[in-house]
Enzyme design. Structure first.
Site, PDB file in Angstrom:
ATOM      1  N   ALA A  72      -0.802   3.509   3.818  1.00  0.00           N
ATOM      2  CA  ALA A  72      -0.689   4.666   2.934  1.00  0.00           C
ATOM      3  C   ALA A  72      -0.109   5.845   3.685  1.00  0.00           C
ATOM      4  CB  ALA A  72      -2.060   5.032   2.373  1.00  0.00           C
ATOM      5  N   ASP A  73       0.428   6.783   2.921  1.00  0.00           N
ATOM      6  CA  ASP A  73       0.886   8.046   3.491  1.00  0.00           C
ATOM      7  C   ASP A  73       0.777   9.117   2.410  1.00  0.00           C
ATOM      8  OD1 ASP A  73       2.347   8.997   6.111  1.00  0.00           O
ATOM      9  OD2 ASP A  73       3.188  10.131   4.431  1.00  0.00           O
ATOM     10  N   THR A  74       0.390  10.312   2.823  1.00  0.00           N
ATOM     11  CA  THR A  74       0.252  11.429   1.891  1.00  0.00           C
ATOM     12  C   THR A  74       1.206  12.543   2.280  1.00  0.00           C
ATOM     13  OG1 THR A  74      -2.079  10.899   1.503  1.00  0.00           O
ATOM     14  CG2 THR A  74      -1.365  13.133   0.927  1.00  0.00           C
ATOM     15  N   GLY A 109       1.526   7.635  -1.290  1.00  0.00           N
ATOM     16  CA  GLY A 109       2.140   6.335  -1.510  1.00  0.00           C
ATOM     17  C   GLY A 109       1.328   5.274  -0.804  1.00  0.00           C
TER      18      GLY A 109
END
Length: 194
Positions: A72-74, A109
């Site tokens: 994930a990445d924010t 994402g």
């Protein structure tokens, strides 16, 4: 407890993502994934989080081919600019001053890799900050050290409690994991045992 059909690996050191998975009742292990988090200028800001989540998963898809790997990445986006993790106190203060009294977009994402395939999704939440004083910003940075957080803040921390007027969208997405989208991918690809 919710069981997955194969071992679930979380490719993130984020304690917030780990806690959300625990709260969902999922059994998982944490693996460390080191990748360059540079985003090409051709990638739109709203697509950067999925781009990075997919890049992380793709970098080790062969190593974890018999497990379910979640990455994930924010990203925090203000006026089409991505506000990443601050390098220190000064940059954190500048970011929070930019966000003060404004609304911005938080996009997280995710990528779920299994059996050589990558499945991606993202959620977007609009966050509305009230005006923050310099003292409030300084207090938050000094006591909470938000240097591992995109946009220099955690919604679940003091600054979120006293400074965020409202959100439009998922709270969990702002914390760092769009849990409904993640669940849907696992369910739709028959990776859960309910």
């Amino acid at each position: 407890m919710i069981k997955t059909r194969y071992p679930l690996l979380l490719g993130s050191k984020s304690p917030r993502r780990q806690q959300l998975l625990k709260d969902m009742g999922l059994d998982f292990s944490v693996v460390e994934i080191e990748t360059d988090e540079t985003v090409p200028v051709s990638v739109r800001p709203e697509d950067a989080a999925v781009f990075l989540a997919e890049k992380k998963a793709a970098s080790c898809i062969e190593r974890y081919s018999h497990e379910i790997l979640l990455t994930a990445d924010t990203t925090v986006i203000l006026d089409r600019e991505i506000l990443g993790k601050p390098s220190g106190t000064e940059e954190a203060g500048k970011m929070l001053k930019k966000l003060s009294g404004r609304d911005h977009e938080v996009v997280t994402g995710i990528c779920i890799a299994f059996n050589g395939r990558l499945h991606t999704a993202s959620d977007s939440t609009r966050v509305f900050f009230r005006d923050l004083s310099d003292k409030e910003i300084g207090h938050y940075i000094n006591h909470y050290k938000p240097f591992d957080k995109a946009g220099a803040y955690g919604i679940q921390e003091w600054i979120g409690m006293i400074g965020i007027r409202r959100i439009e969208g998922s709270y969990f997405n702002v914390v760092g994991l769009p849990v409904m989208s993640m669940y849907r991918i696992l369910r739709d690809h028959d990776l859960l045992k309910l």
